[in-house]
Design a protein around this motif. Structure first.
Motif, PDB file in Angstrom:
ATOM      1  N   ARG A   1       1.782   3.665   8.727  1.00  0.00           N
ATOM      2  CA  ARG A   1       1.342   4.026   7.386  1.00  0.00           C
ATOM      3  C   ARG A   1       1.460   2.825   6.451  1.00  0.00           C
ATOM      4  O   ARG A   1       0.558   2.532   5.668  1.00  0.00           O
ATOM      5  CB  ARG A   1       2.183   5.194   6.851  1.00  0.00           C
ATOM      6  N   SER A   2       2.555   2.096   6.582  1.00  0.00           N
ATOM      7  CA  SER A   2       2.783   0.926   5.756  1.00  0.00           C
ATOM      8  C   SER A   2       1.729  -0.148   6.022  1.00  0.00           C
ATOM      9  O   SER A   2       1.187  -0.745   5.088  1.00  0.00           O
ATOM     10  CB  SER A   2       4.183   0.374   6.027  1.00  0.00           C
ATOM     11  N   VAL A   3       1.423  -0.392   7.278  1.00  0.00           N
ATOM     12  CA  VAL A   3       0.399  -1.375   7.642  1.00  0.00           C
ATOM     13  C   VAL A   3      -0.957  -0.939   7.111  1.00  0.00           C
ATOM     14  O   VAL A   3      -1.701  -1.745   6.541  1.00  0.00           O
ATOM     15  CB  VAL A   3       0.356  -1.577   9.180  1.00  0.00           C
ATOM     16  N   LYS A   4      -1.268   0.351   7.255  1.00  0.00           N
ATOM     17  CA  LYS A   4      -2.554   0.862   6.769  1.00  0.00           C
ATOM     18  C   LYS A   4      -2.654   0.697   5.256  1.00  0.00           C
ATOM     19  O   LYS A   4      -3.687   0.263   4.740  1.00  0.00           O
ATOM     20  CB  LYS A   4      -2.734   2.333   7.141  1.00  0.00           C
ATOM     21  N   GLU A   5      -1.577   1.030   4.542  1.00  0.00           N
ATOM     22  CA  GLU A   5      -1.585   0.856   3.089  1.00  0.00           C
ATOM     23  C   GLU A   5      -1.794  -0.605   2.712  1.00  0.00           C
ATOM     24  O   GLU A   5      -2.551  -0.904   1.788  1.00  0.00           O
ATOM     25  CB  GLU A   5      -0.273   1.363   2.483  1.00  0.00           C
ATOM     26  N   LYS A   6      -1.140  -1.508   3.430  1.00  0.00           N
ATOM     27  CA  LYS A   6      -1.287  -2.937   3.145  1.00  0.00           C
ATOM     28  C   LYS A   6      -2.729  -3.384   3.394  1.00  0.00           C
ATOM     29  O   LYS A   6      -3.324  -4.091   2.580  1.00  0.00           O
ATOM     30  CB  LYS A   6      -0.335  -3.754   4.021  1.00  0.00           C
ATOM     31  N   LEU A   7      -3.296  -2.949   4.524  1.00  0.00           N
ATOM     32  CA  LEU A   7      -4.684  -3.315   4.833  1.00  0.00           C
ATOM     33  C   LEU A   7      -5.644  -2.731   3.808  1.00  0.00           C
ATOM     34  O   LEU A   7      -6.596  -3.401   3.382  1.00  0.00           O
ATOM     35  CB  LEU A   7      -5.050  -2.850   6.242  1.00  0.00           C
TER      36      LEU A   7
ATOM     37  N   ARG B   1      -4.960  -2.009   0.685  1.00  0.00           N
ATOM     38  CA  ARG B   1      -4.750  -2.748  -0.560  1.00  0.00           C
ATOM     39  C   ARG B   1      -5.470  -4.105  -0.494  1.00  0.00           C
ATOM     40  O   ARG B   1      -6.168  -4.494  -1.432  1.00  0.00           O
ATOM     41  CB  ARG B   1      -3.257  -2.930  -0.803  1.00  0.00           C
ATOM     42  N   GLU B   2      -5.318  -4.815   0.641  1.00  0.00           N
ATOM     43  CA  GLU B   2      -5.986  -6.110   0.806  1.00  0.00           C
ATOM     44  C   GLU B   2      -7.494  -5.953   0.768  1.00  0.00           C
ATOM     45  O   GLU B   2      -8.201  -6.774   0.168  1.00  0.00           O
ATOM     46  CB  GLU B   2      -5.543  -6.765   2.112  1.00  0.00           C
ATOM     47  N   HIS B   3      -7.996  -4.890   1.390  1.00  0.00           N
ATOM     48  CA  HIS B   3      -9.440  -4.635   1.398  1.00  0.00           C
ATOM     49  C   HIS B   3      -9.929  -4.390  -0.031  1.00  0.00           C
ATOM     50  O   HIS B   3     -10.951  -4.949  -0.452  1.00  0.00           O
ATOM     51  CB  HIS B   3      -9.760  -3.435   2.290  1.00  0.00           C
ATOM     52  N   SER B   4      -9.188  -3.578  -0.770  1.00  0.00           N
ATOM     53  CA  SER B   4      -9.570  -3.288  -2.160  1.00  0.00           C
ATOM     54  C   SER B   4      -9.583  -4.568  -2.995  1.00  0.00           C
ATOM     55  O   SER B   4     -10.477  -4.764  -3.822  1.00  0.00           O
ATOM     56  CB  SER B   4      -8.601  -2.278  -2.778  1.00  0.00           C
TER      57      SER B   4
END
Length: 142
Positions: A99-105, A107-110
């Motif tokens: 979940r943490s990795v997905k949130e980071k990805l 956020r980076e995508h946004s």
């Protein structure tokens, strides 16, 4: 901890949530539940043992006989419970990490999308300004 109706209902509801809708607590299972509570396990740990049971390939039938071992006995037996809880904890940590990795990805995508939008807008503005400047210069030349 004493086995109350509330605790019993919480455990039954959690176990049934794993596609065991007609299951009911039998005398041996009630004793196992009571024994684990007396051993000091919390209701949350007992739920985790049920989760761990359903996360174990062997118990889910990925064994030579293809037999599922999903009875509450396999979750609450004194030789099994700590392993089941550990399995559930590891799974929860893995899910949190994912979940943490997905949130980071995300956020980076946004951030990349926003940066690209800013660049496009800046490019449109500079093109617009260039065209206006050309028009003004051609107006002054005429």
């Amino acid at each position: 901890m004493r086995l109350t109706e509330q605790i019993k209902d919480a455990i039954i509801t959690h176990y049934k949530s794993y596609d065991h809708p007609r299951w009911h607590l039998k005398a041996k299972e009630r004793k196992l539940l009571k024994d684990r509570l007396e051993d000091g396990y919390t209701v949350e740990e007992l739920k985790m043992a049920i989760d761990g049971l359903h996360l174990t390939d062997w118990n889910m039938g990925k064994n030579p006989g293809g037999t599922e071992y999903l009875g509450i006995y396999y979750a609450f037996h004194e030789d099994k419970i700590d392993g089941r809880i550990s399995t559930a904890e590891k799974h929860a940590k893995e899910m949190e990490r994912e979940r943490s990795v997905k949130e980071k990805l995300d956020r980076e995508h946004s951030e990349r999308v926003k940066a690209n939008q800013d660049r496009v807008e800046a490019g449109e503005n500079s093109t617009k300004l260039y065209r206006e400047a050309l028009r003004k210069s051609s107006d002054t030349m005429n």
